[in-house]
Scaffold this motif. Structure first.
Motif, mmCIF file in Angstrom:
data_model
loop_
_atom_site.group_PDB
_atom_site.id
_atom_site.type_symbol
_atom_site.label_atom_id
_atom_site.label_comp_id
_atom_site.label_asym_id
_atom_site.label_seq_id
_atom_site.Cartn_x
_atom_site.Cartn_y
_atom_site.Cartn_z
ATOM 1 N N HIS A 63 0.838 -1.201 0.000
ATOM 2 C CA HIS A 63 0.000 0.000 0.000
ATOM 3 C C HIS A 63 0.875 1.254 0.000
ATOM 4 O O HIS A 63 0.653 2.188 -0.782
ATOM 5 C CB HIS A 63 -0.909 -0.037 1.233
ATOM 6 N N LEU A 64 1.885 1.261 0.850
ATOM 7 C CA LEU A 64 2.812 2.390 0.926
ATOM 8 C C LEU A 64 3.566 2.574 -0.391
ATOM 9 O O LEU A 64 3.643 3.690 -0.922
ATOM 10 C CB LEU A 64 3.804 2.178 2.072
ATOM 11 N N LEU A 65 4.106 1.484 -0.949
ATOM 12 C CA LEU A 65 4.876 1.579 -2.200
ATOM 13 C C LEU A 65 4.044 2.094 -3.366
ATOM 14 O O LEU A 65 4.508 2.931 -4.138
ATOM 15 C CB LEU A 65 5.484 0.221 -2.555
ATOM 16 N N VAL A 66 2.828 1.599 -3.491
ATOM 17 C CA VAL A 66 1.968 2.068 -4.589
ATOM 18 C C VAL A 66 1.734 3.568 -4.451
ATOM 19 O O VAL A 66 1.871 4.322 -5.425
ATOM 20 C CB VAL A 66 0.629 1.290 -4.624
ATOM 21 N N ASN A 67 1.405 4.026 -3.256
ATOM 22 C CA ASN A 67 1.162 5.451 -3.056
ATOM 23 C C ASN A 67 2.414 6.285 -3.284
ATOM 24 O O ASN A 67 2.352 7.346 -3.899
ATOM 25 C CB ASN A 67 0.583 5.713 -1.664
ATOM 26 N N VAL A 68 3.564 5.818 -2.817
ATOM 27 C CA VAL A 68 4.816 6.552 -3.003
ATOM 28 C C VAL A 68 5.165 6.649 -4.486
ATOM 29 O O VAL A 68 5.499 7.727 -4.994
ATOM 30 C CB VAL A 68 5.962 5.885 -2.205
ATOM 31 N N ILE A 69 5.084 5.546 -5.190
ATOM 32 C CA ILE A 69 5.436 5.539 -6.617
ATOM 33 C C ILE A 69 4.515 6.451 -7.416
ATOM 34 O O ILE A 69 4.979 7.262 -8.231
ATOM 35 C CB ILE A 69 5.422 4.097 -7.178
ATOM 36 N N VAL A 70 3.231 6.369 -7.169
ATOM 37 C CA VAL A 70 2.283 7.204 -7.914
ATOM 38 C C VAL A 70 2.466 8.677 -7.544
ATOM 39 O O VAL A 70 2.435 9.540 -8.423
ATOM 40 C CB VAL A 70 0.827 6.736 -7.685
ATOM 41 N N LEU A 71 2.687 8.981 -6.269
ATOM 42 C CA LEU A 71 2.924 10.369 -5.859
ATOM 43 C C LEU A 71 4.149 10.943 -6.556
ATOM 44 O O LEU A 71 4.099 12.037 -7.131
ATOM 45 C CB LEU A 71 3.097 10.462 -4.339
ATOM 46 N N LEU A 72 5.251 10.214 -6.535
ATOM 47 C CA LEU A 72 6.480 10.711 -7.165
ATOM 48 C C LEU A 72 6.318 10.847 -8.677
ATOM 49 O O LEU A 72 6.774 11.826 -9.271
ATOM 50 C CB LEU A 72 7.660 9.804 -6.817
ATOM 51 N N TYR A 73 5.662 9.876 -9.299
ATOM 52 C CA TYR A 73 5.454 9.939 -10.748
ATOM 53 C C TYR A 73 4.585 11.137 -11.127
ATOM 54 O O TYR A 73 4.944 11.918 -12.016
ATOM 55 C CB TYR A 73 4.814 8.637 -11.252
ATOM 56 N N LEU A 74 3.442 11.291 -10.467
ATOM 57 C CA LEU A 74 2.532 12.384 -10.825
ATOM 58 C C LEU A 74 3.137 13.750 -10.518
ATOM 59 O O LEU A 74 2.983 14.689 -11.313
ATOM 60 C CB LEU A 74 1.188 12.231 -10.116
#
Length: 188
Positions: A63-74
Motif C-alpha cells: 500500500h505504501l509503495l503504490v502510493n509513493v510511486i504514484v505520488l512521485l510519478y505524478l
C-alpha cells in the motif's frame, strides 16, 4: 545554484516514517488507533484531526509503495507544466477536501488509511491538463486513464471510493479553475 528539496520527497519521508513507527513496538500505543480515522465517529475535533492524519498512514508495504510511486510519478509529470507551489497546493487541497468528506460522509465503521485520495487530486489535475491540450492523443489518454482509475477504484477490494473520488474531483476542479484563469489572462 541553490537546489530545493521537492515537497513530494518530504511527504514520502513522512509516510515512510509513519509506516515504520506504526509497525514497531517502540511505543506503548498503536499509531493507527491514535491517528487513523474510523468512519461513523461522533463529531469532534479529535475525529476531524484523525481524518487528516489518517492520510499519512498505510496498511502494508505494498500500500505504501503504490502510493509513493504514484505520488512521485505524478508530481514529476505535473512539474513539466506547473510550478512546484501549484502542485503542492493541489495535493494539500486534495488532502483537506478528502479529510472533510471522510469527516462528513464516512459512515461505515472501518479504518480509512492512505494518501491515495490526495494523490487522486494530482491525477485529476493531470487528466484535465491532458484533456484540454490540443493533442488528440493526450485527450484520448486522459479519458482512458480516468476510466481506468475509476474502474480500478470500484473493482479492487478495500479501496475507499469516497477518498479516491473526492480527491479526483478536487484535482479536476482545481485545474479547471486554473486553466480558465490562464485562458482569460491570455485573451486580454
Amino acid at each position: 545554484m541553490k537546489r530545493r528539496i521537492d515537497w513530494s520527497i518530504i511527504f514520502v519521508i513522512i509516510m515512510v516514517l509513519a509506516f515504520v513507527v506504526s509497525k514497531t513496538d517502540w511505543f506503548d500505543y498503536d499509531l493507527q488507533s491514535i491517528a487513523g480515522f474510523i468512519g461513523g465517529q461522533e463529531i469532534s475535533v479529535s475525529s476531524l484531526w484523525k481524518s487528516i492524519t489518517t492520510q499519512w498512514l498505510h496498511d502494508s508495504v505494498y500500500h505504501l509503495l503504490v502510493n509513493v510511486i504514484v505520488l512521485l510519478y505524478l508530481s514529476h509529470e505535473l512539474q513539466k507544466y506547473n510550478s512546484t507551489r501549484k502542485i503542492f497546493l493541489i495535493y494539500i487541497s486534495g488532502m483537506i477536501f478528502v479529510a472533510l468528506v471522510l469527516f462528513v460522509f464516512a459512515k461505515e465503521e472501518i479504518l480509512y488509511l492512505g494518501s491515495s485520495g490526495a494523490i487522486a487530486a494530482l491525477l485529476g489535475s493531470q487528466m484535465i491538463h491532458l484533456y484540454l491540450s490540443d493533442d488528440k492523443r493526450h485527450k484520448a489518454n486522459a479519458i482512458e486513464v480516468s476510466l481506468l482509475f475509476l474502474g480500478l477504484t470500484i473493482v479492487i477490494p478495500h479501496i475507499s471510493i469516497l477518498m479516491h473520488l473526492a480527491g479526483f474531483i478536487v484535482g479536476l476542479v482545481f485545474e479547471l479553475i486554473c486553466s480558465r484563469k490562464r485562458s482569460v489572462t491570455f485573451e486580454q
